[in-house]
Design a protein around this motif. Structure first.
Motif, mmCIF file in Angstrom:
data_model
loop_
_atom_site.group_PDB
_atom_site.id
_atom_site.type_symbol
_atom_site.label_atom_id
_atom_site.label_comp_id
_atom_site.label_asym_id
_atom_site.label_seq_id
_atom_site.Cartn_x
_atom_site.Cartn_y
_atom_site.Cartn_z
ATOM 1 N N GLY A 190 -0.381 -3.142 10.456
ATOM 2 C CA GLY A 190 -0.753 -1.980 9.652
ATOM 3 C C GLY A 190 -0.849 -2.264 8.166
ATOM 4 N N SER A 191 -1.256 -1.251 7.415
ATOM 5 C CA SER A 191 -1.570 -1.457 6.002
ATOM 6 C C SER A 191 -0.328 -1.522 5.109
ATOM 7 N N LEU A 192 0.858 -1.272 5.663
ATOM 8 C CA LEU A 192 2.082 -1.476 4.872
ATOM 9 C C LEU A 192 2.527 -2.932 4.901
ATOM 10 N N CYS A 193 1.959 -3.706 5.841
ATOM 11 C CA CYS A 193 2.418 -5.082 6.059
ATOM 12 C C CYS A 193 3.934 -5.080 6.296
ATOM 13 N N ASN A 249 7.318 7.611 -4.621
ATOM 14 C CA ASN A 249 6.020 7.408 -5.278
ATOM 15 C C ASN A 249 5.009 8.427 -4.768
ATOM 16 N N TYR A 250 5.009 8.678 -3.460
ATOM 17 C CA TYR A 250 4.089 9.690 -2.924
ATOM 18 C C TYR A 250 4.429 11.078 -3.436
ATOM 19 N N ILE A 259 8.946 3.875 -2.251
ATOM 20 C CA ILE A 259 7.609 4.094 -1.684
ATOM 21 C C ILE A 259 7.415 5.578 -1.374
ATOM 22 N N GLY A 267 -3.049 11.105 1.369
ATOM 23 C CA GLY A 267 -3.384 9.933 0.563
ATOM 24 C C GLY A 267 -2.813 8.626 1.054
ATOM 25 N N VAL A 268 -2.070 8.608 2.173
ATOM 26 C CA VAL A 268 -1.588 7.307 2.645
ATOM 27 C C VAL A 268 -2.778 6.513 3.163
ATOM 28 N N ARG A 269 -2.634 5.192 3.092
ATOM 29 C CA ARG A 269 -3.757 4.330 3.474
ATOM 30 C C ARG A 269 -3.773 4.134 4.975
ATOM 31 N N ARG A 270 -4.293 5.137 5.646
ATOM 32 C CA ARG A 270 -4.364 5.161 7.100
ATOM 33 C C ARG A 270 -5.054 3.897 7.605
ATOM 34 N N ASP A 293 -5.740 1.217 11.254
ATOM 35 C CA ASP A 293 -6.222 1.484 12.614
ATOM 36 C C ASP A 293 -5.152 1.211 13.674
#
Lengths: 413, 413
Positions: free
Chosen positions: B387-390, B403-404, B400, B370-373, B375
């Motif tokens: 990346g999507s973690l900024c 939470n997962y 974080i 479920g992590v927001r993979r 590119d």
């Protein structure tokens, strides 16, 4: 200059097997949402804090610019405001369920067999005659909201929200007594007044014709009230005053109306706005367009995305997102035509494979004059993370929007 | 659900001339690290705050979710826990160097000619008989750790960590006396007890056979002790209790073991785990895989990346990174097979052209269900920034991850 803030509840999600590894936002064909992203600046937002799952109430406080760690006053007050009770400072409000206990006093159904609104309203009427006698100067106000839900307000001097929940979200246990949560006189008075109210309610509900009829039909009687979430009015400066704006809120769900009222939004009532997937979204969008004539900030809340997430239905979430995108089209057209601002985001992530709130950030896009348009082409959790807003906090959003409206005073010279 | 957190010490770096403008991570062929990035969400992390060079101790406190500005208790306590001393509340612990002074009392070598562990251990044994007599109710415990390093613990009532460092990280000066750093009785008692201990140690060391032998051989004698970094147990809630998890730590270096113990990790001892480039990394990785059977959170610390950075050896850092990547492969395979989470990051940036800690952010990648993979295709400082973690903070990482694991309670309703 004006701004529309659209919050789709529980909008954030995770890559989902059912959707071949896409999030519902990625899977949805949502041209209007994408149009906001394409024309705007995008980012991701930790509504409360990274990894922190927000409740819908604390999430909205943050999005409206208030620190929920400092000013969260319990949910009850928002519920009371949401059903139209004119809460006063000092009032303590509780969310209540009509529920069912068996003859041993054990809770067997927290929703009284999902009693209808019609029947619950009759029972609520009967509870209005209850007078608190054991605690001086305290009055009880009971209000039905929808189906098995109601709101109880204790009004009077020296009350406190520091009383325990009677509803422990559990069945199979005896109904606990409300207890003071600190040593104050106020908490003790409130617990005592609540206990007296519940005892009198139990007696009225036990022999009420509605319940006799339900038992005869083999339905569960609504023979007990379970209050929880004691809350008071938050001690804050209204949003309209902080930014010197006119602010309007359009929502279906009582909680969202309540939070918006609590922080000083005018409430625009829309017939058929139910806070469900069957809401009159078209009516809400029309109301938002109308409100653009008179208000600087218009908050439009849409609950359906969260409901289908809690139902663990990613495909339905895709459909709901596409429907929202279509319905928002005239509003977005209007905002773009007039050169106003629009921001779209969620109040938290509800992964549709988990079915509950999680602490992952939500996507956000802001379009309007002068925003730093990036090359994000789609409004979703992963595309937006590459946008020019980077990663922001929910509590910072209102100031970012008010900055575009030129409403944030200079700090320093 | 479980998570492995791999921290490579001093992993972050800068573009480096020796490597044709690449960072060591960019220059390394590190397929397994890249695989975490490719399958995961990536970002950069300010371990303490943007631009703030972290110590390894404060960095790890932050990564474990504790605010080092609020709860950093000085390094000595971590060292003591790391060498296996069962520190008690109220104890004050110091890192100590065996060092060399000349006949005028001037410090000429802060590491006593890098005395061997064998010889230092004999000296340490001799120091154990020291009794504090001038300060009532205080006991001294001395423990050798490695080479010239040791740990001194003062135990007893009314002690304080507010005493000055005797080791000023300088040679060519006289040994300063320990001084109280505030006006408290506790600080005065501690400074006095420490001074007495050091004086007695000096007498024992002066004529000790080990030192006579060293002098005869032309080696520098270990004729003085230099304590620094007075520390106490941090006043915190253990990590296992906060998140209701079983947490295990695997590390070679004493400091890392100490921080992990201090915040409530179980320590898994691995033979040959030395905290150097010659560590038994294979054994540590195997221990981590074994720990996956019993623990929810496994912290795996690898020191070698920092050591070669302090040695200003970028090429060697590339080699070390490639070695780490190879050795981690079975662990990453196992985590991916089982559908668990893995996070990889550094505790700070140690640019290998600078040779010291700096405040640049570190790269981070988190892979799992479920992590927001995104590119991002490579695990390095610059690729991960897209990346999507900024950009996140070290202190937010644990929430974080938790939470997962579904371990973070909802705030609000």
């Amino acid at each position: 200059m004006r701004v529309v803030l659209v919050v789709c509840d529980g909008l954030g999600d995770r890559p989902t097997k059912t959707l071949n590894g896409l999030t519902p936002l990625q899977a949805a064909k949502a041209e209007t949402l994408d149009r906001i992203a394409v024309n705007g600046e995008c980012g991701i937002m930790d509504v409360i804090a990274p990894g922190q799952p927000p409740g819908s109430d604390t999430a909205h406080l943050a999005i409206f610019g208030y620190d929920p760690f400092k000013c969260y006053p319990g949910r009850g007050a928002f519920e009371a405001l949401g059903v139209g009770i004119d809460l006063e400072p000092g009032d303590v409000a509780f969310r209540c369920n009509f529920a069912t206990i068996n003859e041993e006093g054990i809770i067997v159904d927290r929703r009284a067999g999902r009693i209808s609104s019609e029947q619950a309203r009759v029972l609520a009427e009967a509870l209005r005659k209850i007078k608190i006698e054991g605690v001086k100067g305290v009055q009880a106000i009971f209000h039905h909201s929808s189906e098995h839900r109601g709101v109880l307000v204790l009004r009077g001097e020296k009350l406190s929200r520091m009383v325990s929940d009677v509803d422990a979200h559990k069945t199979g246990i005896k109904v606990p007594k409300p207890k003071p949560l600190d040593d104050s006189l106020e908490a003790e008075r409130t617990a005592n007044a609540l206990e007296e109210f519940l005892e009198k309610a139990r007696k009225i509900l036990k022999d009420h014709p509605v319940n006799r009829e339900r038992i005869e039909k083999g339905l569960k009687p609504a023979n007990i009230l379970l209050p929880r979430g004691a809350g008071t009015l938050p001690d804050i400066e209204p949003i309209s005053k902080i930014w010197r704006i006119k602010a309007a809120a359009i929502a279906g769900g009582g909680l969202y109306k309540g939070v918006a009222r609590a922080v000083g939004f005018d409430l625009i009532q829309v017939p058929g706005a139910t806070g469900t997937v069957n809401t009159n979204l078209r009516g809400k969008v029309e109301a938002a367009m109308e409100a653009l004539k008179n208000y600087d900030l218009i908050f439009l809340h849409i609950k359906a995305t969260d409901s289908v997430s809690h139902d663990k239905n990613p495909r339905k979430k895709v459909e709901v997102i596409e429907w929202i995108s279509r319905e928002l089209t005239p509003l977005v057209d209007e905002v773009f035509d007039r050169g106003y601002y629009i921001a779209i985001t969620g109040d938290h992530t509800t992964p549709s494979e988990v079915g509950d709130h999680r602490g992952d950030p939500v996507p956000i896009a802001i379009a309007g004059p002068g925003v730093r348009r990036d090359d994000v082409k789609a409004f979703d959790e992963i595309s937006c993370a590459r946008g020019s807003l980077c990663r922001i906090r929910g509590m910072d959003l209102m100031k970012i929007l008010m900055n575009y409206l030129g409403r944030v005073p200079l700090f320093g010279e």
